[in-house]
Structures are given as structure tokens and as C-alpha cells.
Design a protein around this motif. Structure first.
Motif, short mmCIF file in Angstrom:
data_model
loop_
_atom_site.label_atom_id
_atom_site.label_comp_id
_atom_site.label_asym_id
_atom_site.label_seq_id
_atom_site.Cartn_x
_atom_site.Cartn_y
_atom_site.Cartn_z
N ASP A 104 -3.07 -4.66 -1.13
CA ASP A 104 -3.35 -3.24 -1.23
C ASP A 104 -3.74 -2.87 -2.66
O ASP A 104 -3.84 -3.72 -3.55
CB ASP A 104 -2.18 -2.41 -0.70
CG ASP A 104 -0.91 -2.50 -1.54
OD1 ASP A 104 -0.98 -2.78 -2.74
OD2 ASP A 104 0.19 -2.28 -0.96
N HIS A 106 -2.23 -1.50 -5.01
CA HIS A 106 -1.22 -1.77 -6.04
C HIS A 106 -1.03 -3.26 -6.26
O HIS A 106 -0.19 -3.65 -7.07
CB HIS A 106 0.11 -1.12 -5.65
CG HIS A 106 0.16 0.36 -5.90
ND1 HIS A 106 -0.94 1.10 -6.24
CD2 HIS A 106 1.20 1.25 -5.85
CE1 HIS A 106 -0.61 2.38 -6.39
NE2 HIS A 106 0.69 2.49 -6.15
N ARG A 108 0.00 -5.36 -3.93
CA ARG A 108 1.04 -5.85 -3.02
C ARG A 108 0.36 -6.64 -1.89
O ARG A 108 -0.62 -6.19 -1.31
CB ARG A 108 1.78 -4.64 -2.44
CG ARG A 108 2.92 -4.93 -1.52
CD ARG A 108 3.50 -3.62 -0.97
NE ARG A 108 4.09 -2.77 -1.99
CZ ARG A 108 3.57 -1.62 -2.42
NH1 ARG A 108 2.41 -1.17 -1.93
NH2 ARG A 108 4.18 -0.92 -3.34
N ASP A 129 5.63 -8.39 -3.19
CA ASP A 129 5.17 -7.95 -4.52
C ASP A 129 6.09 -8.51 -5.60
O ASP A 129 6.29 -7.91 -6.64
CB ASP A 129 5.11 -6.42 -4.59
CG ASP A 129 6.46 -5.76 -4.29
OD1 ASP A 129 7.47 -6.49 -4.15
OD2 ASP A 129 6.50 -4.51 -4.20
N ASN A 151 -5.97 5.10 1.23
CA ASN A 151 -4.67 4.42 1.17
C ASN A 151 -3.60 5.07 2.04
O ASN A 151 -2.41 4.82 1.85
CB ASN A 151 -4.16 4.31 -0.28
CG ASN A 151 -5.03 3.43 -1.13
OD1 ASN A 151 -5.45 2.36 -0.71
ND2 ASN A 151 -5.32 3.89 -2.34
N GLU A 172 2.87 4.03 -2.70
CA GLU A 172 3.74 3.92 -3.87
C GLU A 172 5.00 3.13 -3.55
O GLU A 172 5.43 2.28 -4.33
CB GLU A 172 4.10 5.32 -4.38
CG GLU A 172 2.91 6.16 -4.81
CD GLU A 172 2.12 5.54 -5.94
OE1 GLU A 172 2.74 4.87 -6.79
OE2 GLU A 172 0.88 5.72 -5.97
N HIS A 284 -8.67 -6.38 -3.84
CA HIS A 284 -7.66 -6.23 -4.89
C HIS A 284 -6.99 -7.57 -5.16
O HIS A 284 -6.78 -8.36 -4.24
CB HIS A 284 -6.61 -5.20 -4.48
CG HIS A 284 -7.18 -3.85 -4.21
ND1 HIS A 284 -7.67 -3.04 -5.22
CD2 HIS A 284 -7.35 -3.16 -3.05
CE1 HIS A 284 -8.12 -1.92 -4.69
NE2 HIS A 284 -7.95 -1.96 -3.39
N ARG A 287 -0.57 -8.62 -7.53
CA ARG A 287 0.17 -8.19 -8.73
C ARG A 287 1.66 -8.29 -8.44
O ARG A 287 2.16 -7.66 -7.50
CB ARG A 287 -0.19 -6.75 -9.07
CG ARG A 287 0.42 -6.25 -10.38
CD ARG A 287 0.07 -4.78 -10.55
NE ARG A 287 0.37 -4.33 -11.90
CZ ARG A 287 0.51 -3.05 -12.26
NH1 ARG A 287 0.35 -2.11 -11.34
NH2 ARG A 287 0.76 -2.72 -13.49
N MET A 289 5.04 -7.09 -8.95
CA MET A 289 5.59 -5.83 -9.44
C MET A 289 6.76 -6.06 -10.41
O MET A 289 7.06 -5.21 -11.24
CB MET A 289 6.06 -4.96 -8.27
CG MET A 289 4.96 -4.54 -7.33
SD MET A 289 3.76 -3.45 -8.12
CE MET A 289 2.81 -2.92 -6.67
#
Length: 294
Positions: A104, A106, A108, A129, A151, A172, A284, A287, A289
Motif C-alpha cells: 500500500d 505506506h 505495508r 510492516d 486509499n 494510517e 509502492h 517499508r 514501519m
């Protein structure tokens, strides 16, 4: 019509992902344990081979790749070498293993698993994540992962049911709400079963129909816009790529096809493509987190 882009003999081509940073297309042959990379500008094609089935791989923002193998999640270096075994599973591989993935906005990673025998609802949908969480259970073959341009929605299908759902997504928090039925491909009289998918910037959903020899373009309400054929019976997943995100790439599979079918469809197991009018959404990178700046 979708045309062969790169002639291959993949047993189970899957997981195409366009990386805008590298301007490269990545995909896997699950059963072959292969990670493929293509530079469309010069048609340079690389293949990294592994010692076990590989379901999905996505570039990591810190370098290398996050890869979902049958044994779990691994970090690969830039040359495709296994570096670190990050997490088991997320399920017992004797029962269910990773099948579909999508990152996604972010970073994830959403991971859908499938029952090892493709017959029992032991699989599930997870996110990772740095920590792994389960969101959906009672699944037989996870597929169709995609996220809307705003999103707000995560799309997901359980292939044998012919149902494509969309879940309210809290981007989020990385949580899902109560799903609603987006499309019933059997009720729409579409050939085959819904497999991997991608969404364009208009919010339209493009899905490979395994066993149907077509990619179906649905609008944001689940209505059929067009059905695009390809000369391969088992398309598996689509993605949008190239610098303008207006090339639709499609992986497909040769597994289980009789020789007479392979004689009729010699490009089965290849990478297909076509140009489209509406661009897709950018891919994407993964990442972690736990290591993200606060």
C-alpha cells in the motif's frame, strides 16, 4: 488484444510489479522459484533462481527486495540473494502458503495465502510492516489484491467463490472494515475465475480470469467495461507499467495444461502486454514501519 511481450515457459507466472524508481518490471514464477526483472527500454531480462517456491517480491525502500517464499518472508539483496529470514509463514506451509501480495501507499505489504491443496478454507489475508497481522480468515485461494486511488478501499477475492470484495481501508492504522461484494464474476457470466488484479487511476479494476483466457476491465461499480482476450488460457495477474503507466502487463501459467492445449497456445507461460488509455497507479516499495522515522 493482449500480445506476447516476452516469450517464456513459466509454470506459474505471477505477481507483476512495476517499480518506478528503477523503471523495471518484476514478477515471479512461483513453482519455478524464480524472480524476473525486465527493463522495457532495452528488453534486458534477468532471472534469479531460488531453492523454493516464490510467491511475490517487491523492492524494499532500503535496498534489495522483500520476498514471500513458501518458508516465509525474506530480505534479498540487490542481486537477488537471500540475506535474512524475517518471519515464518505466516501460516504452516504444510497447510497454506503465500500466494498474492500488494504494497500500500505506506509501504505495508498485504499478503494473501492459499490452501496447499486449493480445496479447503484454511488460508487468510495478512499484512506485514515489520509486524504481521491477520485480517481475514476462511479463505481457500487469496487473490485480487488492489487498493483504490484514494486509499479508501482494499480489493480482495477468494478465487473459487468467484466473488471480488472490497474492504474499507484505514491506511494510517492498516485495518479493514466490513467488506461489501464488488463483483460476482459468475453472475456476470465471465469466463474463468478471478485471479490477480490492478486498479487504474480512474478507480477501474482490471482482473485476470484464470482458465478464461481473458482480462476483464470493471468500472468502479463492478460493471464490465470490456473483456480483453489473450492467446493463453491461464492469465494470473496484471499490473500497469512503463514510464507513463499505460502498458498493461499480464503474467500467465502453463501448469496443468495438456500438450494439445500447449500446441494450441504456444505462448502460454509468457509475459503479455498491451497499451491502455488510462494510466494505472504507481507501485509502492516495501517499508518496515519499525525503522520508519517518527
Amino acid at each position: 488484444m493482449l500480445e506476447p511481450h516476452l516469450t517464456l515457459t513459466m509454470a506459474l507466472g505471477e505477481g507483476p510489479h512495476w517499480d518506478g524508481h528503477q523503471q523495471r518490471l518484476h514478477w515471479v514464477d512461483i513453482l519455478g522459484g524464480e524472480l524476473h526483472q525486465l527493463d522495457p527500454d532495452n528488453n534486458q531480462h534477468q532471472v534469479w533462481r531460488f531453492d523454493e517456491p516464490l510467491a511475490y517480491a517487491v523492492p524494499d525502500e532500503n535496498g534489495g527486495y522483500l520476498a514471500a517464499f513458501r518458508s516465509g518472508l525474506w530480505h534479498l539483496d540487490d542481486q537477488g540473494n537471500k540475506q535474512h529470514h524475517l518471519v515464518e509463514g505466516p501460516q504452516d506451509p504444510a497447510v497454506s502458503w503465500c500466494n498474492d501480495g500488494h504494497c500500500d501507499a505506506h509501504g505495508r505489504l498485504w499478503i494473501g495465502t492459499k490452501n496447499a491443496e486449493e480445496q479447503h478454507p484454511t488460508a487468510a489475508l495478512f499484512s506485514h510492516d515489520g509486524q504481521t497481522r491477520q485480517h481475514v480468515d476462511g479463505v481457500t485461494i487469496s487473490n485480487g489484491l488492489a487498493i483504490s486511488p484514494d486509499n479508501r478501499w482494499l480489493y480482495f477475492s477468494d478465487t473459487p467463490t468467484h466473488h471480488i470484495y472490497r474492504y474499507p481501508l484505514d491506511i494510517e492504522q492498516g485495518t479493514l472494515g466490513t467488506p461489501e461484494l464488488f463483483a460476482d464474476t459468475r453472475a456476470l457470466a465471465l469466463p474463468g475465475s478471478p485471479d490477480g488484479a490492478a486498479i487504474d487511476e480512474a478507480g477501474h479494476y482490471w482482473v485476470a480470469m484464470y482458465g478464461g483466457g481473458v482480462v476483464v476491465h470493471l468500472d468502479d461499480r463492478g460493471n464490465v467495461v470490456e473483456t480483453v482476450p489473450l492467446l493463453a488460457p491461464n492469465p494470473t495477474k496484471v499490473t500497469f507499467g512503463d514510464s507513463d503507466l499505460r502498458t498493461l502487463y499480464v503474467t500467465c501459467a502453463r501448469q496443468g495444461l495438456e500438450q494439445s492445449t500447449l500446441d494450441q497456445y504456444p505462448d502460454a507461460g509468457s509475459l503479455f502486454s498491451m497499451r491502455v488509455e488510462t494510466p494505472g497507479l504507481p507501485g509502492h516499495r516495501y517499508r518496515d514501519m519499525r525503522h520508519a522515522a517518527t
